[in-house]
Design a protein around this motif. Structure first.
Motif, PDB file in Angstrom:
ATOM      1  N   ASP A 260       0.826  -1.203   0.000  1.00 42.03           N
ATOM      2  CA  ASP A 260       0.000   0.000   0.000  1.00 42.03           C
ATOM      3  C   ASP A 260       0.864   1.258   0.000  1.00 42.03           C
ATOM      4  OD1 ASP A 260      -2.248  -1.563  -0.004  1.00 42.03           O
ATOM      5  OD2 ASP A 260      -2.726  -1.274   2.115  1.00 42.03           O
ATOM      6  N   VAL A 261       1.926   1.237   0.797  1.00 40.19           N
ATOM      7  CA  VAL A 261       2.825   2.396   0.851  1.00 40.19           C
ATOM      8  C   VAL A 261       3.659   2.479  -0.421  1.00 40.19           C
ATOM      9  CG1 VAL A 261       4.757   3.450   2.081  1.00 40.19           C
ATOM     10  CG2 VAL A 261       2.911   2.362   3.362  1.00 40.19           C
ATOM     11  N   TRP A 262       4.156   1.337  -0.865  1.00 42.46           N
ATOM     12  CA  TRP A 262       4.984   1.324  -2.083  1.00 42.46           C
ATOM     13  C   TRP A 262       4.208   1.836  -3.279  1.00 42.46           C
ATOM     14  CZ3 TRP A 262       4.411  -1.240  -6.743  1.00 42.46           C
ATOM     15  CH2 TRP A 262       5.505  -1.172  -7.598  1.00 42.46           C
ATOM     16  N   LEU A 263       2.945   1.467  -3.416  1.00 42.60           N
ATOM     17  CA  LEU A 263       2.142   1.913  -4.554  1.00 42.60           C
ATOM     18  C   LEU A 263       2.042   3.431  -4.579  1.00 42.60           C
ATOM     19  CD1 LEU A 263       0.300   0.675  -6.861  1.00 42.60           C
ATOM     20  CD2 LEU A 263      -1.607   1.259  -5.363  1.00 42.60           C
ATOM     21  N   ARG A 264       1.788   4.021  -3.425  1.00 45.06           N
ATOM     22  CA  ARG A 264       1.683   5.476  -3.335  1.00 45.06           C
ATOM     23  C   ARG A 264       3.032   6.135  -3.641  1.00 45.06           C
ATOM     24  NH1 ARG A 264      -1.960   7.726   0.311  1.00 45.06           N
ATOM     25  NH2 ARG A 264      -0.281   8.476   1.651  1.00 45.06           N
ATOM     26  N   GLN A 265       4.097   5.535  -3.143  1.00 45.84           N
ATOM     27  CA  GLN A 265       5.432   6.096  -3.343  1.00 45.84           C
ATOM     28  C   GLN A 265       5.850   6.033  -4.819  1.00 45.84           C
ATOM     29  OE1 GLN A 265       7.445   7.871  -1.862  1.00 45.84           O
ATOM     30  NE2 GLN A 265       9.584   7.361  -2.237  1.00 45.84           N
ATOM     31  N   GLN A 266       5.656   4.872  -5.441  1.00 47.44           N
ATOM     32  CA  GLN A 266       6.108   4.751  -6.835  1.00 47.44           C
ATOM     33  C   GLN A 266       5.266   5.622  -7.763  1.00 47.44           C
ATOM     34  OE1 GLN A 266       4.859   2.984  -9.784  1.00 47.44           O
ATOM     35  NE2 GLN A 266       2.854   2.802  -8.846  1.00 47.44           N
ATOM     36  N   TRP A 267       3.974   5.804  -7.430  1.00 48.59           N
ATOM     37  CA  TRP A 267       3.180   6.728  -8.239  1.00 48.59           C
ATOM     38  C   TRP A 267       3.711   8.156  -8.088  1.00 48.59           C
ATOM     39  CZ3 TRP A 267       0.602  11.216  -7.301  1.00 48.59           C
ATOM     40  CH2 TRP A 267      -0.138  11.737  -8.381  1.00 48.59           C
ATOM     41  N   ASN A 268       3.980   8.563  -6.856  1.00 46.49           N
ATOM     42  CA  ASN A 268       4.427   9.926  -6.619  1.00 46.49           C
ATOM     43  C   ASN A 268       5.785  10.202  -7.268  1.00 46.49           C
ATOM     44  OD1 ASN A 268       3.767  12.453  -4.951  1.00 46.49           O
ATOM     45  ND2 ASN A 268       5.892  12.034  -4.402  1.00 46.49           N
ATOM     46  N   GLN A 269       6.615   9.166  -7.410  1.00 43.01           N
ATOM     47  CA  GLN A 269       7.907   9.315  -8.080  1.00 43.01           C
ATOM     48  C   GLN A 269       7.777   9.226  -9.616  1.00 43.01           C
ATOM     49  OE1 GLN A 269      10.864  10.083  -6.588  1.00 43.01           O
ATOM     50  NE2 GLN A 269       9.598  10.336  -4.755  1.00 43.01           N
ATOM     51  N   MET A 270       6.545   9.076 -10.093  1.00 45.92           N
ATOM     52  CA  MET A 270       6.255   9.011 -11.528  1.00 45.92           C
ATOM     53  C   MET A 270       6.957   7.844 -12.226  1.00 45.92           C
ATOM     54  SD  MET A 270       4.119  11.410 -11.788  1.00 45.92           S
ATOM     55  CE  MET A 270       3.573  12.805 -10.805  1.00 45.92           C
TER      56      MET A 270
END
Length: 258
Positions: free
Chosen positions: A36-46
């Motif tokens: 859940d955290v990784w998904l948000r992080q990788q999206w935010n890093q484009m």
């Protein structure tokens, strides 16, 4: 709050409205929490902007694309209607699946298709399987143009990936619903926006203004459709449902009863 202790091999989750819980890091619960955290992080890093298909940018989450391929191979639709061309990668992806299946074609719509992308698609190896339409995907004249390209009895699969506002997606769902064959889907992509609202690159209004909300609204009003994620062909027990950009996206056209 999430605390990952690699030395102890644990993940501790805490929130104001629930008791603190600790899971083994390498458990199913630990995987879901970290994902859940990784998904948000990788999206935010484009990170999702770094992929392509046959040389055309494809801004999708790779796991979603593999699941999408599984569904298309199983269903073998006659026509894939895509809204949102952008870099052309998804258009090329759909057409390449049709080529491999030896069946189907693609109608791709966007309000603006750049000359560069149009040239690339029309000069590419799948040009004979693609029809590009420029216009508002939910506008009456655009929808009419799409309808003219679909012959009676053809099975259509609809993939919505243009303007992701709740209002626009609802307009698209209403406009294309009756083209979808029984047993096929409309996919309202990128409902993940709802959980990205508080990331640095997110917007607060995304909590309510996103495609998943549109899909839920639509399904509540249309008994002939149900939100139903396709099951994995292999290892369904290992699927993490939240590890996707498309939560509550898969609107299945139910078989007629009686």
């Amino acid at each position: 709050k999430l605390v990952i202790d690699t030395e102890a091999g644990t993940v501790t989750c805490s929130r104001p409205d629930a008791p603190e819980r600790t899971f083994p890091l390498y458990s199913g619960e630990g995987f879901r929490a970290v994902s859940d955290v990784w998904l948000r992080q990788q999206w935010n890093q484009m990170h999702w902007r770094s992929f392509s298909w046959f040389g055309l940018q494809m801004m999708q989450f790779p796991e979603d694309v593999l699941r999408l391929q599984e569904v298309l191979v199983a269903l073998r639709p006659d026509v894939i209607v895509e809204t949102g061309v952008h870099g052309g990668g998804s258009t090329a992806f759909f057409a390449s699946v049709c080529r491999l299946l030896g069946h189907g074609r693609v109608i791709s719509i966007d309000i603006t298709i750049s000359a560069e992308v149009r040239r690339a698609v029309e000069a590419g190896p799948f040009a004979d399987l693609v029809t590009l339409i420029e216009g508002d995907s939910a506008a009456q004249d655009t929808v009419a143009a799409v309808r003219r390209l679909i012959r009676p009895g053809e099975r259509a699969f609809v993939f919505l990936d243009s303007d992701h506002s709740r209002a626009h997606v609802l307009r698209e769902l209403e406009a294309y619903a009756d083209l979808v064959a029984e047993g096929c889907y409309m996919v309202a992509t990128d409902g993940v926006m709802g959980v990205l609202a508080d990331t640095p690159n997110g917007l607060p209004q995304w909590r309510e203004d996103n495609p998943a909300e549109a899909a839920r609204d639509f399904a509540a009003r249309h008994a002939e459709f149900a939100i139903r994620r396709p099951r994995a062909l292999f290892g369904e027990e290992h699927v993490v449902e939240t590890l996707t950009y498309w939560p509550d996206a898969w609107l299945l056209r139910l078989p007629t009863t009686g």
